[in-house]
Scaffold this motif. Structure first.
Motif, PDB file in Angstrom:
ATOM      1  N   ASP A   1       4.073  -6.382  -1.618  1.00  0.00           N
ATOM      2  CA  ASP A   1       4.854  -6.321  -2.855  1.00  0.00           C
ATOM      3  C   ASP A   1       6.295  -5.975  -2.496  1.00  0.00           C
ATOM      4  OD1 ASP A   1       6.063  -5.830  -5.255  1.00  0.00           O
ATOM      5  OD2 ASP A   1       4.517  -4.496  -6.024  1.00  0.00           O
TER       6      ASP A   1
ATOM      7  N   ALA B   1       8.804  -5.580  -4.298  1.00  0.00           N
ATOM      8  CA  ALA B   1       9.449  -4.694  -5.263  1.00  0.00           C
ATOM      9  C   ALA B   1       9.211  -3.228  -4.925  1.00  0.00           C
ATOM     10  CB  ALA B   1       8.952  -4.991  -6.674  1.00  0.00           C
ATOM     11  N   THR B   2       8.052  -2.923  -4.357  1.00  0.00           N
ATOM     12  CA  THR B   2       7.706  -1.533  -4.063  1.00  0.00           C
ATOM     13  C   THR B   2       7.531  -1.257  -2.577  1.00  0.00           C
ATOM     14  OG1 THR B   2       5.321  -1.918  -4.226  1.00  0.00           O
ATOM     15  CG2 THR B   2       6.493  -1.424  -6.271  1.00  0.00           C
ATOM     16  N   GLY B   3       7.376  -2.298  -1.783  1.00  0.00           N
ATOM     17  CA  GLY B   3       7.091  -2.120  -0.362  1.00  0.00           C
ATOM     18  C   GLY B   3       5.629  -1.866  -0.067  1.00  0.00           C
ATOM     19  N   ALA B   4       4.776  -1.924  -1.086  1.00  0.00           N
ATOM     20  CA  ALA B   4       3.350  -1.634  -0.897  1.00  0.00           C
ATOM     21  C   ALA B   4       2.660  -2.780  -0.170  1.00  0.00           C
ATOM     22  CB  ALA B   4       2.686  -1.389  -2.242  1.00  0.00           C
TER      23      ALA B   4
END
Length: 294
Positions: A42, A44-47
């Motif tokens: 992701d 957007a979050t780095g997850a």
């Protein structure tokens, strides 16, 4: 705009491959062949979420209605979104002791085009296949490492490389039937001093082909007529494949490898195995979805 690949995920993949952007959920999927994993990143979050499979996974495609089509050692499989096997579509018709599915992509009509790798690296036992509702059809054979599958914006040209033969080909492709004919050499690679060879690729909206050069430490962009337009260094000796992503499809993702690489190379390129990104001025093509009834 400065065109530089930078690490977005400092991740030591053994053999990162097949980056695949989902327009629907704005996520990047990619595989680690040797560790039998599908990763979901992701931006957007780095997850990062990881799904482990029971065997090596060479390529994936997104499916209409959700889930994946995946090329594994044993054959082509349908997987649920969480990676749970839904069922085998077609067995790998080659000797699975020395063959597994490698690079692949969904064609504009929703078929899956994927090839295999000859792990002897010398016999030419690998092939390129098309899968649709009628089953598995061989499009090309006598290959060492099938790679680089991508389609022109109008769907009438198929790009395909044989990595260990340092050659990138084009075929005339019929989107209506999936027939691939008139194979032509598009570009040749390698020299006594440069072992860079074509691995995975992607096509942009201008019809230009981008290829990662394994052992070449760079990504190249080619015009539809075969002219080399530009090349971009990657902070890894072995980039493996590129894919366009992001909300505007102008973020170029690049996977890389570190498995089997010499210690001195890894010392020079400590980011080997990472996921890299670079902003581009031209957008890529949204990847089609696999249609099981096609």
């Amino acid at each position: 705009m400065e065109h530089v690949f930078t690490p977005v995920l400092d991740f030591q993949a053994a053999l990162g491959e097949c980056p695949l952007w989902s327009v629907a959920d704005q996520m990047l999927y990619f595989v680690d062949i040797k560790r039998c994993c599908i990763h979901r990143f992701d931006p957007a979050t780095g997850a990062l979420a990881t799904t482990r499979l029971p065997e090596e996974v060479g390529c994936i495609g997104l499916v209409e209605g959700g889930g994946f089509i995946a090329g594994l050692r044993s054959g082509l499989w349908m997987l649920e979104a969480d990676g749970t096997p839904r069922g085998m579509l077609a067995a790998n018709p080659e000797d699975q002791e020395i063959s597994r599915f490698n690079d692949g992509s969904v064609d504009p009509a929703g078929r899956f085009v994927a090839g295999t790798v000859d792990e002897t690296r010398e016999r030419g036992f690998a092939s390129l296949y098309r899968y649709d509702a009628s089953g598995l059809t061989r499009l090309a054979d006598g290959l060492l490492t099938s790679n680089g599958v991508a389609f022109s914006p109008d769907g009438r040209r198929l790009y395909h490389s044989d990595t260990l033969r340092y050659t990138l080909y084009t075929y005339d492709y019929d989107p209506a039937t999936g027939a691939a004919t008139n194979r032509q050499v598009f570009a040749r690679f390698g020299s006594d001093t440069d072992k860079g060879r074509p691995d995975g690729g992607a096509v942009d909206t201008e019809g230009c082909y981008w290829t990662a050069l394994f052992e070449g430490g760079r990504v190249q962009r080619y015009a539809p007529d075969g002219r080399l337009l530009a090349e971009y260094p990657v902070p890894a000796k072995c980039p493996t494949m590129v894919a366009f992503g992001g909300p505007d499809l102008k973020t170029l993702y690049c996977t890389s490898a570190r498995v089997g690489r010499p210690e001195e190379e890894l010392a020079t390129f400590p980011l080997s195995g990472a996921l890299f990104t670079m902003r581009t001025e031209v957008a890529g093509l949204a990847r089609p979805l696999f249609n099981p009834s096609c």
